[in-house]
Design a protein around this motif. Structure first.
Motif, PDB file in Angstrom:
ATOM      1  N   ARG A  12       2.098  -2.284  -5.381  1.00 37.06           N
ATOM      2  CA  ARG A  12       3.034  -1.600  -4.204  1.00 37.06           C
ATOM      3  C   ARG A  12       4.180  -0.934  -5.071  1.00 37.06           C
ATOM      4  O   ARG A  12       4.734   0.179  -4.539  1.00 37.06           O
ATOM      5  N   GLN A  13       4.959  -1.538  -5.817  1.00 35.98           N
ATOM      6  CA  GLN A  13       6.247  -1.017  -6.290  1.00 35.98           C
ATOM      7  C   GLN A  13       5.807   0.364  -7.227  1.00 35.98           C
ATOM      8  O   GLN A  13       6.609   1.336  -7.084  1.00 35.98           O
ATOM      9  N   LEU A  14       4.734   0.237  -7.963  1.00 41.02           N
ATOM     10  CA  LEU A  14       4.516   1.258  -8.656  1.00 41.02           C
ATOM     11  C   LEU A  14       4.182   2.090  -7.864  1.00 41.02           C
ATOM     12  O   LEU A  14       4.509   3.628  -8.178  1.00 41.02           O
ATOM     13  N   MET A  15       3.533   2.258  -6.610  1.00 44.58           N
ATOM     14  CA  MET A  15       2.993   3.091  -5.926  1.00 44.58           C
ATOM     15  C   MET A  15       4.271   4.068  -5.211  1.00 44.58           C
ATOM     16  O   MET A  15       4.320   4.956  -5.241  1.00 44.58           O
ATOM     17  N   ASN A  16       5.081   2.968  -4.888  1.00 47.34           N
ATOM     18  CA  ASN A  16       6.473   3.568  -4.279  1.00 47.34           C
ATOM     19  C   ASN A  16       7.272   4.358  -5.328  1.00 47.34           C
ATOM     20  O   ASN A  16       7.879   5.489  -5.171  1.00 47.34           O
ATOM     21  N   TRP A  17       7.413   3.905  -6.546  1.00 44.25           N
ATOM     22  CA  TRP A  17       7.898   4.581  -7.658  1.00 44.25           C
ATOM     23  C   TRP A  17       7.335   5.823  -8.069  1.00 44.25           C
ATOM     24  O   TRP A  17       7.884   6.847  -8.110  1.00 44.25           O
ATOM     25  N   ASN A  18       5.894   5.737  -7.836  1.00 38.73           N
ATOM     26  CA  ASN A  18       5.059   7.274  -8.133  1.00 38.73           C
ATOM     27  C   ASN A  18       5.454   8.165  -7.138  1.00 38.73           C
ATOM     28  O   ASN A  18       5.457   9.247  -7.264  1.00 38.73           O
ATOM     29  N   MET A  19       5.316   7.801  -5.950  1.00 36.98           N
ATOM     30  CA  MET A  19       5.890   8.562  -4.851  1.00 36.98           C
ATOM     31  C   MET A  19       7.132   9.496  -4.994  1.00 36.98           C
ATOM     32  O   MET A  19       7.412  10.665  -4.765  1.00 36.98           O
ATOM     33  N   ALA A 136     -10.498   6.268 -11.816  1.00 36.35           N
ATOM     34  CA  ALA A 136     -10.176   7.766 -11.280  1.00 36.35           C
ATOM     35  C   ALA A 136      -9.094   7.788 -10.363  1.00 36.35           C
ATOM     36  O   ALA A 136      -7.952   8.569 -10.635  1.00 36.35           O
ATOM     37  N   ILE A 137      -8.983   6.661  -9.419  1.00 38.88           N
ATOM     38  CA  ILE A 137      -7.717   6.474  -8.674  1.00 38.88           C
ATOM     39  C   ILE A 137      -6.284   6.361  -9.473  1.00 38.88           C
ATOM     40  O   ILE A 137      -5.565   6.796  -9.178  1.00 38.88           O
ATOM     41  N   ALA A 138      -6.734   5.370 -10.557  1.00 37.89           N
ATOM     42  CA  ALA A 138      -5.620   4.939 -11.267  1.00 37.89           C
ATOM     43  C   ALA A 138      -4.897   6.329 -12.112  1.00 37.89           C
ATOM     44  O   ALA A 138      -3.717   6.169 -11.975  1.00 37.89           O
ATOM     45  N   ILE A 139      -5.756   7.029 -12.529  1.00 37.62           N
ATOM     46  CA  ILE A 139      -5.476   8.250 -13.314  1.00 37.62           C
ATOM     47  C   ILE A 139      -4.716   8.833 -12.384  1.00 37.62           C
ATOM     48  O   ILE A 139      -3.592   9.546 -12.899  1.00 37.62           O
ATOM     49  N   GLY A 140      -5.161   9.383 -11.296  1.00 36.44           N
ATOM     50  CA  GLY A 140      -4.468  10.110 -10.354  1.00 36.44           C
ATOM     51  C   GLY A 140      -3.185   9.687 -10.045  1.00 36.44           C
ATOM     52  O   GLY A 140      -2.224  10.340  -9.797  1.00 36.44           O
ATOM     53  N   MET A 141      -3.028   8.429  -9.828  1.00 38.26           N
ATOM     54  CA  MET A 141      -1.541   7.842  -9.302  1.00 38.26           C
ATOM     55  C   MET A 141      -0.631   8.058 -10.632  1.00 38.26           C
ATOM     56  O   MET A 141       0.515   8.112 -10.242  1.00 38.26           O
ATOM     57  N   THR A 142      -1.056   8.211 -11.743  1.00 37.47           N
ATOM     58  CA  THR A 142      -0.069   8.221 -12.900  1.00 37.47           C
ATOM     59  C   THR A 142       0.037   9.776 -13.314  1.00 37.47           C
ATOM     60  O   THR A 142       1.183   9.848 -14.345  1.00 37.47           O
TER      61      THR A 142
END
Length: 160
Positions: A12-19, A136-142
């Motif tokens: 969740r923290q990574l996703m917030n940071w990614n956004m 695929a989702i992980a790659i897209g997120m980074t």
């Protein structure tokens, strides 16, 4: 169970940071349109390579999917670097020698790879997604993190 909760919290923290990174990066796309388009195309080719190798290592060679992901990603990192150095950012007057650029690129992608493996594990083990879809989702997120970091550090234009 504690590990699962911690992984969920970390993701969740990574996703917030990614956004946050995405929002900042999208404002720069107009300045870097051609480079960004090329980065996207190379990224798509690398994603296909990574997913294909992940499948070969896991389903054909019977390597555990997390180890397969690490191996596939490392091969893809080399593929990415060669294409980005010779095509995506070829017009830039690069400030660093090729070995230095590769080491910077590798360091940036290693941090991305750690996030990818964590997301892969979380989505595959806890969300019960198919491991190739999880990757695929992980790659897209980074993706945006990789673009911003490599554009600003690895392939930074020389000061004139």
């Amino acid at each position: 169970m504690v590990i699962g909760r911690r992984l969920i919290s970390e993701c969740r923290q990574l996703m917030n940071w990614n956004m946050s990174i995405r929002a900042k990066a999208l404002t720069k796309i107009k300045e870097h349109g051609e480079d960004f388009s090329k980065f996207l195309l190379v990224g798509l080719s690398a994603t296909i390579l990574t997913i294909s190798l992940l499948w070969v290592f896991t389903d054909i060679l019977k390597v555990h999917y997390l180890i397969s992901a690490a191996l596939a990603t490392q091969i893809s990192i080399i593929w990415n670097f060669v294409l980005h150095d010779n095509w995506t950012f070829a017009k830039r007057d690069k400030a660093k020698p090729v070995l230095s650029r590769f080491l910077n690129f590798e360091a940036i992608y290693i941090t991305s790879q750690v996030a990818n493996i964590a997301i892969l594990l979380l989505l595959t083990e806890y969300a019960k997604m198919f491991y190739l879809l999880s990757m695929a989702i992980a790659i897209g997120m980074t993706f945006m993190y990789n673009y911003v970091m490599n554009s600003k550090i690895t392939f930074k234009s020389a000061q004139k």
